[in-house]
Design a protein around this motif. Sequence first.
Motif, PDB file in Angstrom:
ATOM      1  N   UNK A   1      43.658  45.228  38.346  1.00  0.00           N
ATOM      2  CA  UNK A   1      43.365  45.551  39.742  1.00  0.00           C
ATOM      3  C   UNK A   1      42.016  46.265  39.803  1.00  0.00           C
ATOM      4  N   UNK A   2      41.087  45.715  40.567  1.00  0.00           N
ATOM      5  CA  UNK A   2      39.743  46.293  40.663  1.00  0.00           C
ATOM      6  C   UNK A   2      39.386  46.581  42.127  1.00  0.00           C
ATOM      7  N   UNK A   3      40.373  46.932  42.949  1.00  0.00           N
ATOM      8  CA  UNK A   3      40.131  47.189  44.366  1.00  0.00           C
ATOM      9  C   UNK A   3      39.171  48.351  44.563  1.00  0.00           C
ATOM     10  N   UNK A   4      39.299  49.371  43.758  1.00  0.00           N
ATOM     11  CA  UNK A   4      38.405  50.520  43.889  1.00  0.00           C
ATOM     12  C   UNK A   4      36.957  50.111  43.640  1.00  0.00           C
ATOM     13  N   UNK A   5      36.753  49.272  42.628  1.00  0.00           N
ATOM     14  CA  UNK A   5      35.393  48.786  42.329  1.00  0.00           C
ATOM     15  C   UNK A   5      34.859  47.974  43.513  1.00  0.00           C
ATOM     16  N   UNK A   6      35.704  47.148  44.113  1.00  0.00           N
ATOM     17  CA  UNK A   6      35.285  46.316  45.244  1.00  0.00           C
ATOM     18  C   UNK A   6      34.840  47.184  46.414  1.00  0.00           C
TER      19      UNK A   6
ATOM     20  N   UNK B   1      40.765  43.534  45.160  1.00  0.00           N
ATOM     21  CA  UNK B   1      40.132  42.845  44.050  1.00  0.00           C
ATOM     22  C   UNK B   1      41.016  42.823  42.825  1.00  0.00           C
ATOM     23  N   UNK B   2      41.027  41.663  42.122  1.00  0.00           N
ATOM     24  CA  UNK B   2      41.822  41.539  40.898  1.00  0.00           C
ATOM     25  C   UNK B   2      41.148  40.564  39.942  1.00  0.00           C
ATOM     26  N   UNK B   3      41.157  40.917  38.626  1.00  0.00           N
ATOM     27  CA  UNK B   3      40.577  40.062  37.589  1.00  0.00           C
ATOM     28  C   UNK B   3      41.712  39.386  36.826  1.00  0.00           C
ATOM     29  N   UNK B   4      41.559  38.068  36.653  1.00  0.00           N
ATOM     30  CA  UNK B   4      42.475  37.277  35.847  1.00  0.00           C
ATOM     31  C   UNK B   4      41.695  36.831  34.603  1.00  0.00           C
TER      32      UNK B   4
END
Length: 502
Positions: free
Chosen positions: A273-278, A323-326
């Motif tokens: 989960x990369x929501x904070x980065x987004x 945001x999320x990285x797969x």
Amino acid sequence: MKVKRVQCFSAVLLISLMSGNLFSSQVFASETATSETATSETATSETATSETATSETATSETATSETATSETATSETATSETATLETATSETATSEAATSNEISQKSYAEKKYENVQMNSEPTNDSNINKDTDNDGKLTYFKEVNGYVPKIDEIIEKNVPRGNGECIGDKITKSYTDEVDLNAKSVMDTNLDDYSNNGYLEKVKNPNNHSSTDSSNTDEDLYGPGNLEVQHWQNGPNDATKTQNWRVVFATDYAINNAVLTVTLPYDNVSVTNVTDWVINRYYPAVTNNNNIYTNYLVPLDISFNGNVATINFGNIVGYSAFGMIFSKTFDVPQDFSKDLKVTSARVIGTWKSDELNADSKYIKSSKTEPSIIWQNEVCPIPIDPETPETPETPEIPETPETPETPETPEIPETPEIPEIPETPETPSKMNVAENQTRITSLSNKVNNNLIEKNTVKATKSHNGDTLPKTGESKSTIFSVIGGIILLGFGSVTILRKKYSLK
């Protein structure tokens, strides 16, 4: 043939010349005449020979000139044709070379993805390292707008239109509140600046991509938020160790029952989960620190079905982001050069229409004004009556002769003014008075007679005496009548005199 004739003529001329010289020699050998005579004959002979030789020489030169001219023209024609052929060959070669050069100068992206629209820009010192195919330019995909507005269509058949004379099929298109956002990208390390390239489909607008031309009013290019699949990997296409797919999602408006699905090229992936980065890094960077997406989206649940990930958000508010990285790591490097990998993402749900209006930007919803389209219109065509024949042009009547101007009649003489008759004298007042006196006197006499006669009758009546009938009664009546007649006659006479005097 002309050359042969000239040669034959020249041979004759040569024999003649030889004969002349021999003859001259004989004349001098057997000379019986004077020297002057011999000299004259010799001179004459030489003169004739010289003229003949000159004529033949001229003819020979003319023939030679014509032959040379003909040969020169033929040579020039051949040279011109050869030059034309060589020019055509050269142009063909140049054209083929140009075509070959154009093909060879196409970028890798243009040759590999012929059905994808491209944008190119020249390289400079700051980005020359991104020019993977070394063609002196950076070529990027021009992605398709992934926002798909949903439409309800109502078709009404044979509906009167306008004044009712025409009928057609009325198609009413109204937008619904159904959400459909799509994104897709390809992983290809041979593309220029590949990690920022290869976007086949994306949703964006000036709120999240400030580099987008915000002055462009064509909202068909934009969508109500942002959805894209970012990508990068370790190693080239033919030796891939790890592939990463980062799904970035943001919405400008509230969505009920929002669901994000991600279709990967393989299963067994790890997620981050990369929501904070987004929210705190990505959007501030791409919007020049004008980020409006500050609401964190927290999934209710995440599930996988093979290579498809489903992320359920439930109801979400506007200006939210996620945001999320797969990631997929391979045990040994993989050769994907002939099997380039693609990942897609899709968001569905229902727009919260009570927060929308007809002026909401970058979105089509139930608040958007419906559009009406007419098809298969049929209008009666009036039957044109037969065009009547054009009547013949009537003959122009002859111009009548101008009548002669009548003579002006003579002006009659003005008649003499008649003399005014003299005004008759007005009768004097005395004459009128006299006539009236006469009439009055006559009238009195008649009345007196009547009174006397009546008195007599009364007396006799009182006396009771009856007188014998003597005819007095008749006389009395006649006397009265005569008096009346006389009175009327006198009045008429007086009036006649009076009016005659006037």
